[in-house]
Design a protein around this motif. Sequence first.
Motif, PDB file in Angstrom:
ATOM      1  N   HIS A 103       0.822  -1.224  -0.139  1.00  0.00           N
ATOM      2  CA  HIS A 103       0.046   0.071  -0.024  1.00  0.00           C
ATOM      3  C   HIS A 103       0.771   1.238  -0.099  1.00  0.00           C
ATOM      4  O   HIS A 103       1.756   1.396   0.770  1.00  0.00           O
ATOM      5  CB  HIS A 103      -0.855  -0.059   1.264  1.00  0.00           C
ATOM      6  CG  HIS A 103      -1.556   1.403   1.480  1.00  0.00           C
ATOM      7  ND1 HIS A 103      -2.375   2.115   0.391  1.00  0.00           N
ATOM      8  CD2 HIS A 103      -1.530   2.286   2.557  1.00  0.00           C
ATOM      9  CE1 HIS A 103      -2.789   3.139   0.718  1.00  0.00           C
ATOM     10  NE2 HIS A 103      -2.401   3.317   2.061  1.00  0.00           N
ATOM     11  N   LEU A 104       0.570   1.985  -0.849  1.00  0.00           N
ATOM     12  CA  LEU A 104       1.449   3.372  -1.111  1.00  0.00           C
ATOM     13  C   LEU A 104       0.751   4.359  -0.200  1.00  0.00           C
ATOM     14  O   LEU A 104      -0.072   5.120  -0.455  1.00  0.00           O
ATOM     15  CB  LEU A 104       1.371   3.971  -2.734  1.00  0.00           C
ATOM     16  CG  LEU A 104       2.071   5.187  -2.777  1.00  0.00           C
ATOM     17  CD1 LEU A 104       3.682   5.092  -2.467  1.00  0.00           C
ATOM     18  CD2 LEU A 104       2.022   5.694  -4.065  1.00  0.00           C
ATOM     19  N   ASP A 105       1.890   4.841   0.589  1.00  0.00           N
ATOM     20  CA  ASP A 105       1.401   6.106   1.240  1.00  0.00           C
ATOM     21  C   ASP A 105       2.851   7.060   0.808  1.00  0.00           C
ATOM     22  O   ASP A 105       3.845   6.857   1.366  1.00  0.00           O
ATOM     23  CB  ASP A 105       1.666   6.264   2.905  1.00  0.00           C
ATOM     24  CG  ASP A 105       0.518   5.339   3.566  1.00  0.00           C
ATOM     25  OD1 ASP A 105      -0.660   5.687   2.924  1.00  0.00           O
ATOM     26  OD2 ASP A 105       0.831   4.519   4.104  1.00  0.00           O
ATOM     27  N   ASP A 126      -7.164   2.668   1.584  1.00  0.00           N
ATOM     28  CA  ASP A 126      -6.856   3.473   2.746  1.00  0.00           C
ATOM     29  C   ASP A 126      -8.077   4.532   2.963  1.00  0.00           C
ATOM     30  O   ASP A 126      -8.847   4.205   3.873  1.00  0.00           O
ATOM     31  CB  ASP A 126      -5.602   4.016   2.998  1.00  0.00           C
ATOM     32  CG  ASP A 126      -5.186   4.074   4.436  1.00  0.00           C
ATOM     33  OD1 ASP A 126      -5.774   3.726   5.394  1.00  0.00           O
ATOM     34  OD2 ASP A 126      -4.017   4.698   4.457  1.00  0.00           O
ATOM     35  N   TYR A 151      -7.054  -2.890   3.676  1.00  0.00           N
ATOM     36  CA  TYR A 151      -6.169  -3.597   2.893  1.00  0.00           C
ATOM     37  C   TYR A 151      -5.190  -4.615   3.662  1.00  0.00           C
ATOM     38  O   TYR A 151      -4.581  -5.433   3.167  1.00  0.00           O
ATOM     39  CB  TYR A 151      -5.398  -2.672   2.151  1.00  0.00           C
ATOM     40  CG  TYR A 151      -4.772  -1.500   2.927  1.00  0.00           C
ATOM     41  CD1 TYR A 151      -5.534  -0.283   3.340  1.00  0.00           C
ATOM     42  CD2 TYR A 151      -3.558  -1.712   3.443  1.00  0.00           C
ATOM     43  CE1 TYR A 151      -4.867   0.599   4.169  1.00  0.00           C
ATOM     44  CE2 TYR A 151      -2.797  -0.874   4.431  1.00  0.00           C
ATOM     45  CZ  TYR A 151      -3.705   0.433   4.635  1.00  0.00           C
ATOM     46  OH  TYR A 151      -3.400   1.360   5.416  1.00  0.00           O
ATOM     47  N   HIS A 172      -3.580  11.013  -0.365  1.00  0.00           N
ATOM     48  CA  HIS A 172      -4.005  10.869   1.107  1.00  0.00           C
ATOM     49  C   HIS A 172      -3.103  11.237   2.118  1.00  0.00           C
ATOM     50  O   HIS A 172      -3.678  11.189   3.227  1.00  0.00           O
ATOM     51  CB  HIS A 172      -4.719   9.609   1.238  1.00  0.00           C
ATOM     52  CG  HIS A 172      -4.129   8.320   1.201  1.00  0.00           C
ATOM     53  ND1 HIS A 172      -3.339   7.515   0.411  1.00  0.00           N
ATOM     54  CD2 HIS A 172      -4.044   7.583   2.531  1.00  0.00           C
ATOM     55  CE1 HIS A 172      -2.859   6.722   0.797  1.00  0.00           C
ATOM     56  NE2 HIS A 172      -2.988   6.528   2.104  1.00  0.00           N
TER      57      HIS A 172
HETATM   58 ZN    ZN Z   1      -2.382   5.021   3.362  1.00  0.00          ZN
END
Ligand code: ZN
Length: 668
Positions: free
Chosen positions: A107-109, A219, A279, A437
């Motif tokens: 998961h990309l942050d 997310d 996720y 986000h």
């Molecule tokens: Zn995230």
Amino acid sequence: MTIYLVHHSHTDVGYTHPPIAIRQSPSCRAKARLNFWFKADAPPYKRHRRCHQQECRQAQKFLGGGDPMMLTAFYLLGFFHGFAEPVPSPVPRPASPVLIYIAPMSHLDIDFTAPPSQVAEKMRRTIAQAIAFADADPNFVWTVETFWQLERWLETNPPEPQRQRLLQLLRSGRFELGAAYANPHSNAMSAFLLDWLFRLPRQWAGEHQIPMTTAILNDVPGHPIDLPHFLACHGIRYLVIGANLRFSPPLPPQIASTPFWWESPTGERVLTWIADRSYTEAFHELGVDPDSARLFNPQKFGDLDPMQVMERGIAETLRRYRERRYPYDAILALHAFDNWDATAASKLPRFVQMWNERHHAPRLVLATPRAFFEHIERRYRNQLPVYRGGFDGQWESFVRPAIPTAMRRARFAEQVVQTRQPIDLDLIRRLLVFYEHSFGMGPPWANQMSREEAIRHNREQWQLLQTLPMPVSANASEKLGAPEPPPNFADGELRSGALYWLPYHPMLLAPKENDLRPLRPPAWVGWRRETSPDGRERFCYWVDRKKLHADPVCVVWIWALDAKSATAKIRNRKATGWETLPNDRLAGSDWGGWFSPFGFRLGESEFIGDGIWAFRRVQLQGRWWLMGVCLTQQLCAIFKSGEQGTLTFDEAYPGEEAIVALWIDLRQ
Ligand SMILES: [Zn+2]
């Protein structure tokens, strides 16, 4: 293990047409742009429809006008739709064994866990690592959640054999590339950027003959009513949302962890799965893989061996679906965590095999999301329910009010980029990153970053903002005239049009009367009320952010509502048209407020905020008020080592005006 799934037939929704996969075309983009400017003089569209004529009428209503070209286009849409109308039939009893699709990804942050530059480096290594795992193990599968992750790897100019290997994995279906550029606050974005969110990945996929069917938006626990329109415009048939509901009310069961067609107001459909256990569900809830399960959820799995971990998690999950009378034979569980690499995914083939050798049912299927959706579509295409509506704005209302200066700058850049020829793709990319986000500055999430990393993180975000085009007058408040002293009023006195503050965010937590304190000088610098010749009133407020205290604080504006407005439906302007709230909440999903970057109507009044975008109605001292969020801010932090500290305002919010002007235009 024996699994009993109880069958029932669907009666909840009108059934219906197959999805429309509208190919990428200039008309789609033009439509999105045009729609933005239509007027809101139409009644709300309804959720269901029975025939293409009705669909066309509803499209007309959403668009709010009578543009002949547009109407012709929508009638044609309905015409083609009508050809393929299926005969609804009950959902068949699910076959045994039940299938559990496990889809691994990272998961990309772009921010959140580390400064953006470090995240980029991590994502480069993760793509290379996933290719290496695929070479070493024929059962390894991987999904690249967002195109930003792949871009970071591509920009390193990887050796040609490695590049070709990745393309081959994507073409063969062992790897899948998600169709979104990043995981955005989609409800804050214009139609232009929502289009490019999918257009950029789609273009690359088209140029490289990569099948692209699925968008993954993890997310953020909500997206706008018109999102399916933008997906369908680019031929994206499937959407999976790993929704983080930690701060949100539960999703209605009709749309939580069950497949459905999500239909836009203009009639396009996308087969959607919203994972309401997020996720991380595969390991955190199902115990697959057991190593990650024990690490992330020790209370549930800590003392068990690997097989026991999976047996506990899967049995509990099947019970959950059985109690819900889930009627399909397959479910999807995402296996992802924030900016992690592919190491945990590399263990999945072994654990999946281990499970399948010991259990006849359910079968675990290690796959991409696309494989799950194709299975569901093949078996249940015409039986799946259809829902319209949005469930957006929850996180936008938290994050975006912390950076009003940055938001103004980005919105100005959004206007500029639409006029640039040739198209400025780099500027579009930077704007998409801005709306990602985890962009938002402030202190880091507890224990995520050291003090130095947090400061660097915020500076890197500011550096991105520095590259955006600037208005000629950098100071937005210059044209607003001189502020007048704020009113002097007592604690407990409620005054329409005044500012207050709360120690928490009032959008998801209904504010209590006693918690509402008047905002006083020196934090409230001044205000000004102006009436324009067209009768519109502008209420402008100046706040000195350096005079707010370091603990979490939310500055709010309140406005007294008459009896009619207290109960009136809200007409909220969206990227492509207007929605009516609460009618247009997806399956009734409502979090109490609304995020309104383009303005809204309440009764006879129209409100358009600049810096004030998140609203809810509240009852205080026996009457109804409109409450708008002006600012969210926090300077105190818990750093990685557990050390508590405080950032200065400039460290936490570099580039933000210390004395910021916020205003709201009101037309009655
Ligand atoms: Zn995230």
